[in-house]
Design a protein around this motif. Sequence first.
Motif, PDB file in Angstrom:
ATOM      1  N   ALA A 122       0.829  -1.208   0.000  1.00  0.00           N
ATOM      2  CA  ALA A 122       0.000   0.000   0.000  1.00  0.00           C
ATOM      3  C   ALA A 122       0.867   1.262   0.000  1.00  0.00           C
ATOM      4  N   VAL A 159      -1.059  -1.384  15.292  1.00  0.00           N
ATOM      5  CA  VAL A 159      -1.796  -0.969  14.093  1.00  0.00           C
ATOM      6  C   VAL A 159      -3.210  -0.561  14.487  1.00  0.00           C
ATOM      7  N   ILE A 161      -6.912   1.140  12.944  1.00  0.00           N
ATOM      8  CA  ILE A 161      -7.617   1.417  11.681  1.00  0.00           C
ATOM      9  C   ILE A 161      -8.909   2.194  11.968  1.00  0.00           C
ATOM     10  N   TYR A 192      -5.618   1.936   2.745  1.00  0.00           N
ATOM     11  CA  TYR A 192      -6.329   0.741   3.185  1.00  0.00           C
ATOM     12  C   TYR A 192      -6.482  -0.205   1.998  1.00  0.00           C
ATOM     13  N   LEU A 193      -6.147  -1.474   2.230  1.00  0.00           N
ATOM     14  CA  LEU A 193      -6.315  -2.501   1.188  1.00  0.00           C
ATOM     15  C   LEU A 193      -7.479  -3.388   1.577  1.00  0.00           C
ATOM     16  N   GLU A 197      -6.920 -11.950   3.767  1.00  0.00           N
ATOM     17  CA  GLU A 197      -5.502 -12.073   4.123  1.00  0.00           C
ATOM     18  C   GLU A 197      -5.024 -13.516   4.128  1.00  0.00           C
ATOM     19  N   MET A 284      -2.345  -9.450   1.475  1.00  0.00           N
ATOM     20  CA  MET A 284      -3.764  -9.225   1.202  1.00  0.00           C
ATOM     21  C   MET A 284      -4.007  -9.652  -0.245  1.00  0.00           C
TER      22      MET A 284
HETATM   23  P1  AMP Z   1       0.097  -5.734  10.999  1.00  0.00           P
HETATM   24  O1  AMP Z   1       0.500  -5.643  12.439  1.00  0.00           O
HETATM   25  O2  AMP Z   1       0.894  -4.895  10.075  1.00  0.00           O
HETATM   26  O3  AMP Z   1      -0.082  -7.180  10.576  1.00  0.00           O
HETATM   27  O4  AMP Z   1      -1.405  -5.188  10.927  1.00  0.00           O
HETATM   28  C1  AMP Z   1      -2.401  -5.763  11.701  1.00  0.00           C
HETATM   29  C2  AMP Z   1      -3.623  -5.980  10.857  1.00  0.00           C
HETATM   30  O5  AMP Z   1      -4.118  -4.735  10.369  1.00  0.00           O
HETATM   31  C3  AMP Z   1      -3.367  -6.794   9.616  1.00  0.00           C
HETATM   32  O6  AMP Z   1      -3.403  -8.163   9.853  1.00  0.00           O
HETATM   33  C4  AMP Z   1      -4.509  -6.357   8.726  1.00  0.00           C
HETATM   34  O7  AMP Z   1      -5.687  -7.057   9.066  1.00  0.00           O
HETATM   35  C5  AMP Z   1      -4.686  -4.914   9.092  1.00  0.00           C
HETATM   36  N1  AMP Z   1      -3.981  -4.060   8.118  1.00  0.00           N
HETATM   37  C6  AMP Z   1      -2.695  -3.655   8.189  1.00  0.00           C
HETATM   38  N2  AMP Z   1      -2.386  -2.874   7.133  1.00  0.00           N
HETATM   39  C7  AMP Z   1      -3.507  -2.784   6.370  1.00  0.00           C
HETATM   40  C8  AMP Z   1      -3.838  -2.120   5.140  1.00  0.00           C
HETATM   41  N3  AMP Z   1      -2.966  -1.361   4.485  1.00  0.00           N
HETATM   42  N4  AMP Z   1      -5.092  -2.274   4.674  1.00  0.00           N
HETATM   43  C9  AMP Z   1      -6.001  -3.018   5.323  1.00  0.00           C
HETATM   44  N5  AMP Z   1      -5.766  -3.659   6.483  1.00  0.00           N
HETATM   45  C10 AMP Z   1      -4.526  -3.542   7.014  1.00  0.00           C
END
Ligand code: AMP
Length: 431
Positions: A122, A159, A161, A192-193, A197, A284
Motif C-alpha cells: 500500500a 496498528v 484502523i 487501506y487494502l 488475508e 492481502m
Molecule cells: P500488521 O500488524 O501490520 O499485521 O497489521 C495488523 C492488521 O491490520 C493486519 O493483519 C490487517 O488485518 C490490518 N492491516 C494492516 N495494514 C492494512 C492495510 N494497508 N489495509 C487493510 N488492512 C490492514
Amino acid sequence: MNILLLGSGGREHAIARSISASPQCDKLFIAPGNAGTAQCGTNVDMEPSNLGAIKQFVLSHNINLVVVGPEDPLVKGIVDFFESDPELKFVPVVGPSQEGARLEGSKDFAKAFMTRHGIPTAAYRTFTKDELAEGQAFLKTLKPPYVLKADGLAAGKGVVIPETLAEAQAELAEMLGGKFGGAGSRVVIEEYLSGIECSVFVATDGTTYKILPVAKDYKRIGEGDTGPNTGGMGAVSPVPFADSRNADGKLFMSKVEERIVKPTIEGLAAEKIAYRGFIFIGLMNVGGDPWVIEYNVRMGDPETEVVFPRITSDVVELFEGIATGRLDKYELTVDQRFAATVVCVSGGYPGEYKKGFPIGGLEKAAGKATAVYHAGTAVKDKKIVTAGGRVLAVTGMGKTMDEALAAGYAAVTKISFSGMYFRRDIGKDLK
Ligand code: AMP
Ligand code: GLY
C-alpha cells in the motif's frame, strides 16, 4: 545434535514436537518453554533475550543449533551476537541478522525496502513527532478507513484502523504523543487494502528459498472477525484461494513467488543483509493480486500449529540447511491433508484475565488426527494449569477442510478450564 529452542508459545510447542520427532536430535532444550514443550525436551528457566545467559548455556550444554521462535531476540541482535563472539561463532542460529530483523522491527524500514525493490504494498508516508501537522494533512488526502502503524515493535497492538478522519487525526496525535512509547515515535500512514488475508512462510539461507505451506490466521476475538485484535484465535492450512487460478489464468501463489518472494530474497542479497531464517509475509489478496501488509522475521503463531504438522520432511535438516547455507540440498515434503487449529483462550482475553486454572481433558483430546499444542500453560502441584491469555492451540487434520475442522473442534469439546473461550467459525469464510 543438541538443540536449543527459544520461546514459550504454541509455535514453540509445535516446533519442539517436530524437532523431537527427528532422528537428528539428541537433546532438545526449550527456554523458557511451557508445560507442553516439557513433554518434547527439557525446559530451561531462561529468558529468550538474555544473551549472556544463553551464551553460558550454549557452551556448557554443547549446543549445536539454536532456533529462535519469537522476534524480540532477533530484533535485539542475537544472530550478530553469536557471529561476533569467538566462542559462539561456530554455533549456527536460525534467524536473520539484526539488520534483517528490521523488516519486522521497523515498519518504515520494511515499506522503504519494498519500495526500493518494486514489491507491491500500500502507498504510504512516515511521520515523526515534529511532523504532526503534515501527517494530519496527509490523512485528509486519503479515503476512509485509515491505517496508522507505530513504526516499532508494539506487541501486535501497534496498528490502528480508524473509520473517520477525526478519529484518525486524534489517533495520530496520540501515537506520536507516546501512546506506544518509543515504538510510536514514528508512524506509518498507508492506504487501506480491501481483501482477504493469508500468511506465506519462506525459509531462506540468504540465497536459496523454500516456500512452506500457506496458512490463514484469525486475529479478532469475536466470531465473524469482530472485536479487538488478539495474538490469533485459530488458523488453517492450506488456503484454497492460494492454489487456485484467477481470472487472468495465473495461480495466486505463482504471483506471490514472482512479485514478492523472489524480489524480497534478491533485495536482501543485493543490499548485503544477512538473512538465514524465516520470512513471514502477511499478504492481502486484492481481487486476485497479492499485496504485502507486513513482514515478520519468524514463524507465525498460531500458523505454525498448522504449518509444521504438515511438514513431513525432517525439520532439523531444514533448520540446519537454513542456518548453514545449504538449503539447496533440502527436499521439502508436505502432507497434502488440511490442518486447522482452534485457540482456546482465558475468559477476558485480550483484556484482563485470571490464570492458574487446572486444565482437564488434555489426554482425551490428543489423538491420531489431532494434536494439542500448549501456548500459555504451566505445571502447578503436578497439574497443568492456565498461565496466559492464549492457553492451547488444538489442531485437527483431515482430507478436506471440513474434516480437519471437525477433528479440531471435536478435540476442543473434550478440553475444559474455568472461563475457556474459543471461536466457532475458524475456516468458515474460506468455504
Ligand atoms: P500488521 O500488524 O501490520 O499485521 O497489521 C495488523 C492488521 O491490520 C493486519 O493483519 C490487517 O488485518 C490490518 N492491516 C494492516 N495494514 C492494512 C492495510 N494497508 N489495509 C487493510 N488492512 C490492514
Ligand atoms: N499470527 C500472526 C503472528 O504471528 O504475528
